[in-house]
Scaffold this motif. Sequence first.
Motif, PDB file in Angstrom:
ATOM      1  N   HIS A 239       0.852  -1.198   0.000  1.00  0.00           N
ATOM      2  CA  HIS A 239       0.000   0.000   0.000  1.00  0.00           C
ATOM      3  C   HIS A 239       0.885   1.245   0.000  1.00  0.00           C
ATOM      4  O   HIS A 239       2.102   1.151   0.147  1.00  0.00           O
TER       5      HIS A 239
ATOM      6  N   ASP B 167       0.618   5.281   1.942  1.00  0.00           N
ATOM      7  CA  ASP B 167      -0.089   5.843   3.091  1.00  0.00           C
ATOM      8  C   ASP B 167      -0.883   7.085   2.717  1.00  0.00           C
ATOM      9  O   ASP B 167      -0.530   7.792   1.780  1.00  0.00           O
TER      10      ASP B 167
ATOM     11  N   HIS C  41       4.857   0.253   0.082  1.00  0.00           N
ATOM     12  CA  HIS C  41       5.512  -0.641   1.038  1.00  0.00           C
ATOM     13  C   HIS C  41       4.546  -1.682   1.562  1.00  0.00           C
ATOM     14  O   HIS C  41       3.327  -1.517   1.481  1.00  0.00           O
TER      15      HIS C  41
ATOM     16  N   TRP D 214       1.348   9.170  10.309  1.00  0.00           N
ATOM     17  CA  TRP D 214       1.114   9.640   8.944  1.00  0.00           C
ATOM     18  C   TRP D 214       1.042  11.169   9.008  1.00  0.00           C
ATOM     19  O   TRP D 214       0.048  11.738   9.490  1.00  0.00           O
TER      20      TRP D 214
END
Length: 492
Positions: free
Chosen positions: A361, A363, A415, A431
Amino acid sequence: MTLDILANLAYFCRGHTCGTSFLICLIPKRSIYDLRFFPPALMGIQVIYPFRQTHWFTWLEKPPPTRPARLGGKCHGLSLTSRQRGQLASDMGLTQGRTGELPRSDASVMASSQPRKEELSGSSAHMCECRVTHNFFVRSVGMHFEYDGDDAEFRHRYAGQLVDGDGDALSSLVVAGILAEVRQQRAERLQAPEESLARVQRIEESYRRLHPEVYTIDPKAFLAESFLELVEVLRGCQTSLRGVSSSLEDLKSRGLLQEKRPGLWTFKVFTEAFCDLLETELANFAASGLPCTAPNTMNRHGVILAELGFYPGLLNPLVYEYVDVLAGQLLPDHTEGLDSYRAFTVLYDAAADGDRDLALHYDNAEVTLNVNIGGSWAGGQVAFYGLATEEESDTPADISLQRGHSVLHAGLDMHKALPITSGRRHNLVIWCRSSRVRNQLCPMCFRQPCVLPTCKYFDEGFTVPPCRLACEKHSETGCKPDSCHSDEDLYG
Ligand SMILES: O=C(O)CCC(=O)C(=O)O
Ligand SMILES: [Fe+2]
């Protein structure tokens, strides 16, 4: 391969009538579709996007002057999720158009200095519409879907795409199952903000903190000496004419900073003492049995740290006074000042019922800080594949962190967490968001953000005004702006 290229060209040309935008297709080094990421059952649709492509968004013809070069106007033909497939379809006019023109907020247009947290206080929390329309992942078919509540539209959109390995259409029963799951996920996302508020209220009323001191930053006790020095040196570079590169070389040679590959930085952040405190506090919370929102559907055992009250005293200073400096110097193409964030923990455990890995995915962040806070384990490396906007790296960079150590990376760096084979691994993930960057382009749907009000625990860090049409369309969105827009305890 020739057939693949023709299929692509046909696809791109379909519906692309806008004379003011243009398109460049790049033939890939190799097929972007890779069996590592897609089960054979889905091979039937893979011909649609066999290569990476570069695409200029029409609306980027008037790029804002401050727009970072990071996307270079590109929309990636991402090999690894379906969100770009949806996006390309939408940009090509194959799906619903945008719901309205969005003026940029005064703050993002006028502020000449970095937008700071003070500028956000009093503003409401916003999320992009795509949170309730895009990226519904159905594990059984290994695919992401778009769904805005319109069942007929969903069936129509995916009618030709849902095929088995032989290219035969999936039975209507299977499609109905997929739709039911997607519908359920959307309902959960719509309810999540209100549920989160209720949980926080319960936590505030009934949770007894074990280590109240861990909620307020004590830089000397909590932050590694090497981290404090790293930040000081890089803060100095903000005003020095010397430039950052010689300082970086110096920091690397002294072991304060490592660059695993361009844009992938590791360094120590926390002391052992802080990790101990935080882990025992979180264990105490877990033992309380109080409910807390899990960070995402794949990490069922982590917690959202805002819900536990870690923002005002601990994480706000950590992000705004320290991480912001590092991000600005180490990943300058990805941030124009951090002004919000989402922090949570992830816990992997090889024991039964533990989360073991995390799918590939990127972020919902401009910059991510991921710090190990404890555990001892085997396997469980985080593998980085490069920016979603660029050619996929052939050899991922695998990172395994010691306790207190972190990796700082662009949110767009693809990642995944490899499975842990024994033990447990506990990480704190932040995040970090930069409204000036994301106001231009939502990093999740790669569109101009069309924002809806939400509660502060689901704030995605946009500072553009809500999109009226989207608000009307998604009026069922759980949180009313009036009831939940006070950001005091997040930013105050
Ligand atoms: O497992 C990890 O350390 C990575 C977690 C991660 O990438 C995320 O939660 O976004
Ligand atoms: Fe991640």
